[in-house]
Scaffold this motif. Structure first.
Motif, short mmCIF file in Angstrom:
data_model
loop_
_atom_site.label_atom_id
_atom_site.label_comp_id
_atom_site.label_asym_id
_atom_site.label_seq_id
_atom_site.Cartn_x
_atom_site.Cartn_y
_atom_site.Cartn_z
N ALA A 94 -7.31 -1.89 -4.34
CA ALA A 94 -6.19 0.04 -4.44
C ALA A 94 -6.51 0.88 -3.61
CB ALA A 94 -6.85 0.33 -5.93
N LEU A 95 -7.89 0.91 -2.50
CA LEU A 95 -8.12 1.84 -1.91
C LEU A 95 -7.21 1.11 -0.82
CD1 LEU A 95 -9.24 4.01 -0.16
CD2 LEU A 95 -11.40 2.12 -0.19
N ALA A 96 -6.70 0.15 -0.19
CA ALA A 96 -6.24 0.35 0.89
C ALA A 96 -4.88 -0.04 0.81
CB ALA A 96 -6.36 -1.36 1.10
N SER A 97 -4.37 -0.04 -0.98
CA SER A 97 -3.01 0.00 -1.48
C SER A 97 -2.12 1.47 -0.74
CB SER A 97 -2.52 0.03 -2.13
OG SER A 97 -2.51 -1.33 -2.50
N THR A 98 -3.67 2.10 -1.45
CA THR A 98 -3.13 3.86 -0.90
C THR A 98 -2.59 4.24 -0.03
OG1 THR A 98 -4.97 4.15 -3.16
CG2 THR A 98 -4.49 6.27 -1.65
N VAL A 99 -4.54 4.17 0.88
CA VAL A 99 -4.48 4.26 2.78
C VAL A 99 -2.45 4.10 3.01
CG1 VAL A 99 -4.97 3.83 4.51
CG2 VAL A 99 -6.50 4.29 2.58
N VAL A 100 -2.13 2.61 2.40
CA VAL A 100 -1.02 2.56 3.60
C VAL A 100 0.28 3.10 2.84
CG1 VAL A 100 -1.99 -0.09 4.56
CG2 VAL A 100 -1.09 -0.06 1.87
N ALA A 101 0.27 3.79 1.59
CA ALA A 101 1.41 4.14 0.73
C ALA A 101 0.99 5.61 1.18
CB ALA A 101 1.30 3.37 -0.41
N PHE A 102 0.42 5.82 1.09
CA PHE A 102 0.31 6.95 1.22
C PHE A 102 1.60 8.74 2.45
CE2 PHE A 102 -1.04 11.99 2.54
CZ PHE A 102 -2.03 12.52 1.11
N PRO A 103 1.82 7.80 3.41
CA PRO A 103 2.52 8.90 4.12
C PRO A 103 3.86 8.66 3.14
CG PRO A 103 0.74 7.28 4.91
CD PRO A 103 0.52 6.65 4.29
N LEU A 104 3.83 7.02 3.00
CA LEU A 104 5.37 7.90 2.74
C LEU A 104 5.85 8.19 1.48
CD1 LEU A 104 5.82 3.35 2.33
CD2 LEU A 104 6.59 4.98 3.66
N MET A 105 4.55 8.86 0.67
CA MET A 105 4.51 9.91 -0.49
C MET A 105 5.20 11.07 0.30
SD MET A 105 4.41 10.40 -3.88
CE MET A 105 6.38 11.94 -3.28
N TYR A 106 3.88 11.27 1.94
CA TYR A 106 3.87 12.44 2.00
C TYR A 106 4.80 12.71 2.70
CZ TYR A 106 2.61 15.66 5.02
OH TYR A 106 2.72 17.05 6.58
N GLN A 107 5.83 11.63 3.10
CA GLN A 107 6.83 11.84 4.00
C GLN A 107 8.41 12.54 3.07
OE1 GLN A 107 6.44 13.35 7.15
NE2 GLN A 107 6.80 11.24 8.48
N SER A 108 8.12 11.70 1.91
CA SER A 108 9.28 11.95 0.90
C SER A 108 8.97 13.61 0.27
CB SER A 108 9.23 10.85 0.05
OG SER A 108 9.57 9.87 0.44
N ALA A 109 7.71 13.17 0.38
CA ALA A 109 7.16 14.22 -0.67
C ALA A 109 7.86 16.11 0.07
CB ALA A 109 5.60 14.86 -1.55
#
Length: 222
Positions: A94-109
């Motif tokens: 879950a931590l690994a998935s969070t790290v790689v997914a975070f930039p996508l959420m950040y950029q879109s938001a």
């Protein structure tokens, strides 16, 4: 065909993806809101660090996480003293998935918040609304389509994470074996039937999610 036990990668992947999405929403929305409205020294450096996982190879991210949460890692040693182990558990996935997914959420938001006319927020302030109320009743509803896009992209990225997950969570059947990891090892073992079934499951599920988002976006535009 998959046995009941072989369905565990599906449930593990969904669980890690959901946890990851919740984490990136909680962490990403406030940060994206701040970065979309504030200028300060070092902002470019911070944004570069935030989006770095988008361009780094997954193995590099996995190695960095190993150095952080491994038995000899900075955080890993602290947690070990508390009797907590993250490495090679589904929490590590879950931590690994969070790290790689975070930039996508950040950029879109961030893009969504930037698209909101600041005059609406200023008008709410003149009427006496506080910042939290403005965010919840003005900014968030107007930015919601872009935020939803970030949620979907983050979920898809978390669901498909492989390299970093394999390094920090491994392939423990029924515990840390996510769909991408299970597919890799099924192919490696020559179990094409299991690999094809898992590929079909994740493909159909991803298609349905994207299809629903597109339909939802169309309804909003009418």
């Amino acid at each position: 065909m998959l046995s009941l036990a072989d369905w565990s990668p599906v449930f593990i992947s969904l669980r890690t993806a959901v946890i990851s999405v919740i984490a990136v929403i909680i962490l990403g929305l406030p940060l994206a809101r701040l970065m979309s409205r504030r200028e300060f020294p070092g902002k470019d450096l911070l944004e570069s660090a935030i989006t770095l996982p988008m361009v780094l190879p997954p193995s590099v991210i996995g190695y960095g996480l190993l150095m952080l949460i491994g038995k000899n890692g900075l955080l890993g040693q602290i947690l070990a003293n508390l009797g907590i182990t993250i490495i090679f558990t589904w929490w590590a996935a879950a931590l690994a998935s969070t790290v790689v997914a975070f930039p996508l959420m950040y950029q879109s938001a961030k893009a969504a918040f930037k698209s909101v006319d600041e005059n609406y927020e200023k008008a709410a302030r003149t009427l006496g609304a506080g910042e939290v109320r403005i965010f919840l009743t003005v900014t968030l509803p107007l930015a919601w389509p872009g935020i939803l896009a970030g949620v979907v992209l983050s979920f898809a990225r978390a669901l498909g994470e492989f390299g970093a997950t394999l390094m920090v969570a491994g392939n423990i059947p029924g515990q840390t074996s996510t769909i991408p990891v299970a597919i890799f090892f099924a192919v490696d073992a020559g179990d094409n039937a299991a690999a094809q079934t898992l590929v079909a499951i994740v493909t159909v599920f991803s298609f349905l999610v994207i299809f629903w988002v597109n339909r939802w976006a169309k309804r909003r535009n009418y």
